[in-house]
Write a protein that holds these residues in place. Structure first.
Motif, PDB file in Angstrom:
ATOM      1  N   VAL A  88     -29.731  -0.286  15.407  1.00  0.00           N
ATOM      2  CA  VAL A  88     -30.039   0.547  14.241  1.00  0.00           C
ATOM      3  C   VAL A  88     -31.480   0.328  13.788  1.00  0.00           C
ATOM      4  O   VAL A  88     -32.233   1.282  13.558  1.00  0.00           O
ATOM      5  CB  VAL A  88     -29.059   0.248  13.091  1.00  0.00           C
ATOM      6  N   LEU A  89     -31.869  -0.943  13.651  1.00  0.00           N
ATOM      7  CA  LEU A  89     -33.202  -1.272  13.139  1.00  0.00           C
ATOM      8  C   LEU A  89     -34.309  -0.689  14.010  1.00  0.00           C
ATOM      9  O   LEU A  89     -35.330  -0.226  13.512  1.00  0.00           O
ATOM     10  CB  LEU A  89     -33.356  -2.788  13.052  1.00  0.00           C
ATOM     11  N   SER A  90     -34.096  -0.701  15.324  1.00  0.00           N
ATOM     12  CA  SER A  90     -35.127  -0.206  16.237  1.00  0.00           C
ATOM     13  C   SER A  90     -34.958   1.273  16.568  1.00  0.00           C
ATOM     14  O   SER A  90     -35.710   1.812  17.377  1.00  0.00           O
ATOM     15  CB  SER A  90     -35.121  -1.027  17.532  1.00  0.00           C
ATOM     16  N   GLY A  91     -33.975   1.919  15.954  1.00  0.00           N
ATOM     17  CA  GLY A  91     -33.790   3.356  16.172  1.00  0.00           C
ATOM     18  C   GLY A  91     -33.319   3.708  17.568  1.00  0.00           C
ATOM     19  O   GLY A  91     -33.677   4.759  18.092  1.00  0.00           O
ATOM     20  N   GLN A  92     -32.506   2.842  18.169  1.00  0.00           N
ATOM     21  CA  GLN A  92     -32.045   3.058  19.545  1.00  0.00           C
ATOM     22  C   GLN A  92     -30.629   3.630  19.528  1.00  0.00           C
ATOM     23  O   GLN A  92     -29.632   2.912  19.604  1.00  0.00           O
ATOM     24  CB  GLN A  92     -32.097   1.748  20.334  1.00  0.00           C
ATOM     25  N   ALA A  93     -30.545   4.953  19.445  1.00  0.00           N
ATOM     26  CA  ALA A  93     -29.241   5.610  19.376  1.00  0.00           C
ATOM     27  C   ALA A  93     -28.419   5.368  20.638  1.00  0.00           C
ATOM     28  O   ALA A  93     -27.197   5.195  20.574  1.00  0.00           O
ATOM     29  CB  ALA A  93     -29.428   7.108  19.145  1.00  0.00           C
ATOM     30  N   ASP A  94     -29.063   5.353  21.796  1.00  0.00           N
ATOM     31  CA  ASP A  94     -28.332   5.141  23.051  1.00  0.00           C
ATOM     32  C   ASP A  94     -27.717   3.748  23.101  1.00  0.00           C
ATOM     33  O   ASP A  94     -26.598   3.565  23.589  1.00  0.00           O
ATOM     34  CB  ASP A  94     -29.259   5.358  24.248  1.00  0.00           C
ATOM     35  N   SER A  95     -28.445   2.762  22.609  1.00  0.00           N
ATOM     36  CA  SER A  95     -27.906   1.404  22.564  1.00  0.00           C
ATOM     37  C   SER A  95     -26.691   1.342  21.649  1.00  0.00           C
ATOM     38  O   SER A  95     -25.670   0.732  21.984  1.00  0.00           O
ATOM     39  CB  SER A  95     -28.969   0.422  22.072  1.00  0.00           C
ATOM     40  N   LEU A  96     -26.800   1.967  20.493  1.00  0.00           N
ATOM     41  CA  LEU A  96     -25.690   1.963  19.542  1.00  0.00           C
ATOM     42  C   LEU A  96     -24.469   2.642  20.148  1.00  0.00           C
ATOM     43  O   LEU A  96     -23.335   2.154  20.017  1.00  0.00           O
ATOM     44  CB  LEU A  96     -26.105   2.667  18.252  1.00  0.00           C
ATOM     45  N   ARG A  97     -24.691   3.753  20.822  1.00  0.00           N
ATOM     46  CA  ARG A  97     -23.578   4.475  21.445  1.00  0.00           C
ATOM     47  C   ARG A  97     -22.850   3.587  22.457  1.00  0.00           C
ATOM     48  O   ARG A  97     -21.609   3.559  22.496  1.00  0.00           O
ATOM     49  CB  ARG A  97     -24.100   5.743  22.126  1.00  0.00           C
ATOM     50  N   ALA A  98     -23.617   2.859  23.248  1.00  0.00           N
ATOM     51  CA  ALA A  98     -23.015   1.979  24.257  1.00  0.00           C
ATOM     52  C   ALA A  98     -22.216   0.856  23.596  1.00  0.00           C
ATOM     53  O   ALA A  98     -21.116   0.509  24.049  1.00  0.00           O
ATOM     54  CB  ALA A  98     -24.101   1.393  25.146  1.00  0.00           C
ATOM     55  N   LEU A  99     -22.732   0.290  22.517  1.00  0.00           N
ATOM     56  CA  LEU A  99     -22.039  -0.798  21.827  1.00  0.00           C
ATOM     57  C   LEU A  99     -20.748  -0.312  21.174  1.00  0.00           C
ATOM     58  O   LEU A  99     -19.699  -0.962  21.286  1.00  0.00           O
ATOM     59  CB  LEU A  99     -22.957  -1.418  20.775  1.00  0.00           C
ATOM     60  N   LEU A 100     -20.822   0.827  20.496  1.00  0.00           N
ATOM     61  CA  LEU A 100     -19.630   1.357  19.838  1.00  0.00           C
ATOM     62  C   LEU A 100     -18.564   1.743  20.860  1.00  0.00           C
ATOM     63  O   LEU A 100     -17.366   1.535  20.635  1.00  0.00           O
ATOM     64  CB  LEU A 100     -20.002   2.568  18.976  1.00  0.00           C
ATOM     65  N   LYS A 101     -19.007   2.283  21.983  1.00  0.00           N
ATOM     66  CA  LYS A 101     -18.075   2.679  23.038  1.00  0.00           C
ATOM     67  C   LYS A 101     -17.306   1.483  23.580  1.00  0.00           C
ATOM     68  O   LYS A 101     -16.135   1.595  23.965  1.00  0.00           O
ATOM     69  CB  LYS A 101     -18.850   3.368  24.161  1.00  0.00           C
ATOM     70  N   LYS A 102     -17.952   0.328  23.608  1.00  0.00           N
ATOM     71  CA  LYS A 102     -17.316  -0.886  24.130  1.00  0.00           C
ATOM     72  C   LYS A 102     -16.615  -1.698  23.051  1.00  0.00           C
ATOM     73  O   LYS A 102     -16.232  -2.848  23.285  1.00  0.00           O
ATOM     74  CB  LYS A 102     -18.373  -1.756  24.822  1.00  0.00           C
ATOM     75  N   GLY A 103     -16.474  -1.118  21.881  1.00  0.00           N
ATOM     76  CA  GLY A 103     -15.666  -1.773  20.864  1.00  0.00           C
ATOM     77  C   GLY A 103     -16.401  -2.541  19.791  1.00  0.00           C
ATOM     78  O   GLY A 103     -15.765  -3.179  18.943  1.00  0.00           O
ATOM     79  N   TYR A 104     -17.716  -2.526  19.805  1.00  0.00           N
ATOM     80  CA  TYR A 104     -18.441  -3.192  18.715  1.00  0.00           C
ATOM     81  C   TYR A 104     -18.228  -2.400  17.425  1.00  0.00           C
ATOM     82  O   TYR A 104     -18.181  -1.172  17.429  1.00  0.00           O
ATOM     83  CB  TYR A 104     -19.930  -3.305  19.040  1.00  0.00           C
ATOM     84  N   SER A 105     -18.108  -3.126  16.338  1.00  0.00           N
ATOM     85  CA  SER A 105     -17.711  -2.509  15.075  1.00  0.00           C
ATOM     86  C   SER A 105     -18.890  -1.840  14.363  1.00  0.00           C
ATOM     87  O   SER A 105     -19.982  -2.416  14.307  1.00  0.00           O
ATOM     88  CB  SER A 105     -17.107  -3.570  14.155  1.00  0.00           C
TER      89      SER A 105
END
Length: 516
Positions: free
Chosen positions: A288-305
């Motif tokens: 979020v802090l670095s504005g990396q939407a693709d990273s966030l998508r990958a984390l949420l997809k794998k179950g990160y809250s």
């Protein structure tokens, strides 16, 4: 030393001939008595010139011509460079042999803390490196201003064959001034072949620099996928904290710099305690802090809250809080990414705290409140009453939040407070009154309106002088019966056995645009 010669370019006749590799001329000058040790304005003499140019013939002639061969072969320039240093740096093997035979100091360092071996490694001259090592060059010395060894430099340059040659005789755990080993350098610059040689030789894959960074962290940060794979296969620990504040892991670096393929490899092997553990920091924050939407998508997809732990290091209560604040001050370069991130967190079910609702009511970024209301809706119970109270406290932006809250299903009676009637600007107050029975207000509120009309801060619409029409009273009665929340849902309205025109009327479509 002869100081009698004077030349326009500060270079003696012998040195000039040596620079050009003219052995016969050097020989004739020596025979005529010209000195071989005259220095120019850099401190160079003829032997330096011959060594740098790679003229073995000139070196052979110059050495015995000096008064003291051992002193002459180790003559220093103003930067403390010897002839051997120049020959090794430029890869002149035959010259190096002559100079060693003449008594050159193999380990003499320059003012810049380099040496012949370090220079040969840097230049990629393997035959020279081997010759120097065979003749006693110090392979574990520290050179350069940061204290690198020759192995550090070989790895940095990506000289795989040098690393393979040096690895058996060099200290694998030697560190520079920053606590960095040769294996760390390989991971940092993506030289996976060098890294594999070092790891196979027993180098510590979990070494930590002075700042606690590990090879796995730096490889993840720089995006070197092959190095990450090699490190993991050789036992690198992805859960080794890599920061003095005790929170950063390799997965954080991958998320921060959007190293997606690396992130995919680190997610399965990273312990989930970093996700919501007390005192930890979820990698979601870094995305979020670095504005990396693709990273966030990958984390949420794998179950990160989407509801990570409160983050004292960054000063935010949750990732959504961070996203909204970042969006409020970052309105240019990364704005589209932050908006996408905000939407992604909401769509993933991120909890919206009252503080977030309150911040969105201010309207610094107009799309925040509509997004929140669309995906999270209004809070319930006591929290809904608190939201109404917070909204009244933001009357300066009432024209922004009032229509949005009412459209989302907030009961306007929750907003019917003295402060609303006292402080709402003229058009906001008129808009609000359209949603209630303005003739049944308590006497205290009617008195407030009377005072405002008298002092000119409120000009009522003409129909407020009359009793509301029957149709308006009917829809108020329907709202009281089914609730504002139900009436805000088109799906509910369409189930009612009434004409389409009345469906729109029940949703106050006749007044919804009066504030714009």
């Amino acid at each position: 030393m002869d100081f009698t010669e004077c030349y326009g370019d500060t270079c003696s006749a012998v040195a000039l001939a040596a620079r050009e590799g003219k052995g016969r001329r050097v020989q004739k000058l020596i025979q005529r008595g010209f000195a071989v040790d005259v220095k120019d304005n850099r401190g160079w003499n003829a032997l330096h010139e011959a060594a740098a140019a790679g003229s073995a013939e000139c070196v052979r002639l110059l050495l015995p011509a000096a008064v003291n061969c051992e002193d002459y072969v180790n003559t220093l320039t103003h930067n403390s460079e010897t002839p051997l240093y120049f020959a090794a740096r430029n890869g002149h093997l035959r010259v190096v042999k002559w100079l060693i035979k003449g008594g050159a100091d193999i380990n003499r360092t320059t003012n810049e803390l380099s040496c012949p071996l370090f220079a040969a490694v840097d230049g990629g001259h393997k035959d020279v490196v081997e010759l120097l090592v065979e003749n006693g060059a110090e392979v574990n010395g520290t050179y350069s201003v940061s204290g690198w060894s020759c192995l550090h430099q070989a790895v940095y340059k990506g000289h795989t064959e040098f690393v393979r040659y040096l690895v058996s005789m060099c200290s694998l755990e030697a560190v520079d001034d920053y606590g960095i080993t040769s294996l760390f350098v390989a991971a940092q610059y993506g030289h996976h072949q060098c890294l594999e040689i070092l790891a196979n030789a027993g180098a510590n894959v979990n070494c930590q620099a002075n700042d606690l960074a590990t090879p796995l962290l730096i490889a993840a940060q720089e995006g070197h996928v092959r190095c990450v794979e090699l490190l993991l296969s050789h036992g690198a620990d992805p859960n080794l904290y890599c920061n003095e504040d005790c929170w950063q892991l390799p997965i954080h670096a991958a998320a921060q710099f959007s190293r997606l393929s690396i992130l995919e490899k680190l997610i399965p092997v990273t312990k989930r305690e970093c996700d919501r553990g007390e005192g930890k920091v979820s990698p979601v924050y870094l995305a979020v802090l670095s504005g990396q939407a693709d990273s966030l998508r990958a984390l949420l997809k794998k179950g990160y809250s989407p509801d990570a732990q409160s983050c004292r290091q960054f000063g935010y209560s949750c990732p959504l809080d961070m996203a909204l604040w970042c969006n409020s001050w970052n309105l240019n370069s990364e704005c589209h990414q932050i908006r996408e991130i905000t939407l992604m967190l909401l769509a993933a079910g991120a909890h919206v705290s009252m503080g977030i609702y309150a911040f969105a009511l201010q309207g610094h970024v107009p799309e925040h409140l509509p997004l929140i209301l669309e995906h999270a809706g209004l809070p319930r119970g006591d929290r809904l009453e608190e939201l109404a109270h917070r909204a009244i406290g933001e009357m300066q932006s009432g024209s922004f939040w009032l229509p949005l809250l009412l459209k989302a299903g907030m009961d306007p009676m929750l907003l019917l407070q003295d402060k609303m009637l006292e402080e709402a600007e003229n058009r906001v107050l008129n808009f609000f009154l359209e949603f209630i029975n303005w003739k049944t207000l308590p006497s205290s509120m009617l008195q407030i309106l009377s005072h405002r009309r008298a002092d000119g801060t409120w000009t009522p619409r003409k129909h407020f002088e009359s009793v509301p029409v029957l149709t308006h009273l009917c829809r108020l009665a329907v709202r009281a019966a089914v609730g504002s929340s139900a009436l805000s849902k088109t799906s509910f309205i369409k189930q009612l056995p009434i004409p389409t025109l009345l469906q729109d009327y029940l949703q106050f479509s006749d007044v919804s645009g009066l504030l714009t």
